[in-house]
Design a protein around this motif. Structure first.
Motif, PDB file in Angstrom:
ATOM      1  N   GLY A 131     -11.230  -6.926 -14.576  1.00 39.39           N
ATOM      2  CA  GLY A 131     -12.481  -7.119 -14.245  1.00 39.39           C
ATOM      3  C   GLY A 131     -13.497  -7.315 -15.550  1.00 39.39           C
ATOM      4  O   GLY A 131     -14.425  -8.225 -15.553  1.00 39.39           O
ATOM      5  N   GLY A 135     -15.450 -10.666 -16.768  1.00 39.40           N
ATOM      6  CA  GLY A 135     -17.093 -10.729 -17.239  1.00 39.40           C
ATOM      7  C   GLY A 135     -17.184 -11.253 -18.568  1.00 39.40           C
ATOM      8  O   GLY A 135     -18.212 -11.789 -18.711  1.00 39.40           O
ATOM      9  N   SER A 160     -19.522  -7.008 -18.922  1.00 37.05           N
ATOM     10  CA  SER A 160     -18.023  -6.993 -18.848  1.00 37.05           C
ATOM     11  C   SER A 160     -17.689  -5.516 -18.203  1.00 37.05           C
ATOM     12  O   SER A 160     -16.670  -5.392 -17.199  1.00 37.05           O
ATOM     13  CB  SER A 160     -17.154  -7.306 -20.030  1.00 37.05           C
ATOM     14  OG  SER A 160     -17.476  -6.479 -21.015  1.00 37.05           O
ATOM     15  N   THR A 163     -18.584  -5.695 -14.508  1.00 39.70           N
ATOM     16  CA  THR A 163     -17.623  -6.380 -13.609  1.00 39.70           C
ATOM     17  C   THR A 163     -16.349  -5.636 -13.640  1.00 39.70           C
ATOM     18  O   THR A 163     -15.744  -5.674 -12.364  1.00 39.70           O
ATOM     19  CB  THR A 163     -17.447  -7.777 -14.304  1.00 39.70           C
ATOM     20  OG1 THR A 163     -16.937  -7.703 -15.564  1.00 39.70           O
ATOM     21  CG2 THR A 163     -18.699  -8.583 -14.190  1.00 39.70           C
ATOM     22  N   VAL A 209     -24.278  -8.674 -10.044  1.00 37.48           N
ATOM     23  CA  VAL A 209     -23.615  -9.933 -10.696  1.00 37.48           C
ATOM     24  C   VAL A 209     -24.671 -11.415 -10.256  1.00 37.48           C
ATOM     25  O   VAL A 209     -24.666 -12.102 -11.235  1.00 37.48           O
ATOM     26  CB  VAL A 209     -22.337 -10.054 -10.446  1.00 37.48           C
ATOM     27  CG1 VAL A 209     -21.641 -11.389 -11.077  1.00 37.48           C
ATOM     28  CG2 VAL A 209     -21.412  -8.759 -11.003  1.00 37.48           C
TER      29      VAL A 209
END
Length: 334
Positions: A131, A135, A160, A163, A209
């Protein structure tokens, strides 16, 4: 008109990465859900649902990485340079959970809790690292003279990290809905109860997001909200809301296979949104045609890909068909 080899390879790599997210996502999700299930027999059943197939799931990650190296060497060099640390952590997590997968069945009672924790932590580290890498990829990389020009920790940012947490929720949803489909009794009821708050967490992450990305990147905002693109792309968020509503209804009605299928649809829609935001770039700022290797290399490797991909699909489909059905306590891997 000649064959657009970079476009074909972009589709192949995109397909390979999507297959990895689909097939290894619920596998990692089972490890993420381990701390929420305490019983030894239930944990064994959770692992036994993926024991026959988990090794093959990561084939798609290898295909995506090898395809990127062969078809888009510039993108491969930039991505590996920019995301070296999170990718190493991801591989370490995958290796650690793989070792734990085997050892937890063979260890004595005194060491069993250690390997259970190792299996969970390996899943968390691998998923969170993926993840974070996603990101950082969305945010883009500084490139000068066809080489990465940033620092070793440029991937580390609030976006990041967010995410990374969002992908934990996504894989947990895949894992819980997979277990709803593959188990029964108390474990299935536990997964049904867990799937609802996980689903809400994932929807919140998708919403954040979806707002954060266009606000931070004007080019993405222009792609989504300019006319006529707004009309072309609006079905994606509408389908996300529809799939979420259907998933909640499927959980309330006690359906077994539908929640997993709808969870897969949600991830596919998220993947589609990412593709829309980035297209036609293989990485932000560099198009697939600018990053492509020589046509001779693209054509030669395409022949191999067109042979091997149907083989992978065939043996994957066969393995899932052979091991279809419910997994009950006491059955499976030993």
């Amino acid at each position: 008109m000649g064959i657009d080899l970079p476009l074909i390879w972009a589709v192949i790599i995109g397909f390979g990465l999507m297959m990895y997210v689909v097939m290894d996502g619920f596998d990692l999700g089972i490890g993420i859900l381990f701390p929420f299930v305490r019983g030894r027999e239930e944990r064994d059943t959770m692992v036994n649902t993926v024991a026959p197939v988990w090794d093959g799931n990561e084939t798609w990650l290898v295909l995506g990485g090898a395809g990127l190296y062969a078809a888009f060497p510039l993108a491969y060099a930039v991505v590996l340079s920019a995301l070296y640390l999170p990718l190493v952590l991801m591989l370490a997590g995958l290796i650690w959970r793989g070792v734990a997968f085997e050892f937890r069945f063979k260890a004595d009672e005194a060491h069993r809790p250690f390997w259970d924790k190792a299996f969970a932590w390996g899943s968390y580290i691998a998923t969170f690292s993926q993840g974070v890498a996603l990101g950082a990829f969305i945010e883009g990389f500084p490139v000068e003279g066809r080489a990465y020009a940033g620092g070793m920790l440029d991937w580390l940012s609030p976006f990041s990290l967010f995410t990374g947490v969002g992908l934990l929720a996504a894989y947990a949803l895949l894992g819980s809905t997979w277990l709803i489909m593959k188990t029964e009794g108390e474990l299935q009821r536990r997964m049904t109860a867990l799937a609802k708050p996980v689903m809400l967490a994932l929807l919140a992450a998708i919403a954040v997001v979806s707002l954060w990305t266009p606000l931070a990147h004007p080019a993405v905002a222009a792609r989504w909200f300019s006319l006529p693109n707004l009309f072309f792309f609006s079905p994606v968020p509408v389908l996300v809301l529809l799939a979420s509503w259907l998933l909640f209804r499927a959980l309330d009605h006690g359906l077994h296979a539908a929640p997993f299928a709808l969870a897969l649809l949600l991830l596919f829609l998220g993947y589609t949104g990412l593709a829309i935001s980035l297209w036609p770039n293989i990485i932000p700022g560099i198009s697939i045609w600018d990053a492509a290797g020589p046509p001779q290399a693209l054509g030669f490797t395409l022949v191999g890909a067109l042979v091997i991909i149907p083989v992978i699909l065939a043996y994957t489909a066969w393995s899932y068909y052979v091991f279809r059905g419910k997994v009950r306590p006491g059955e499976g891997y030993h």
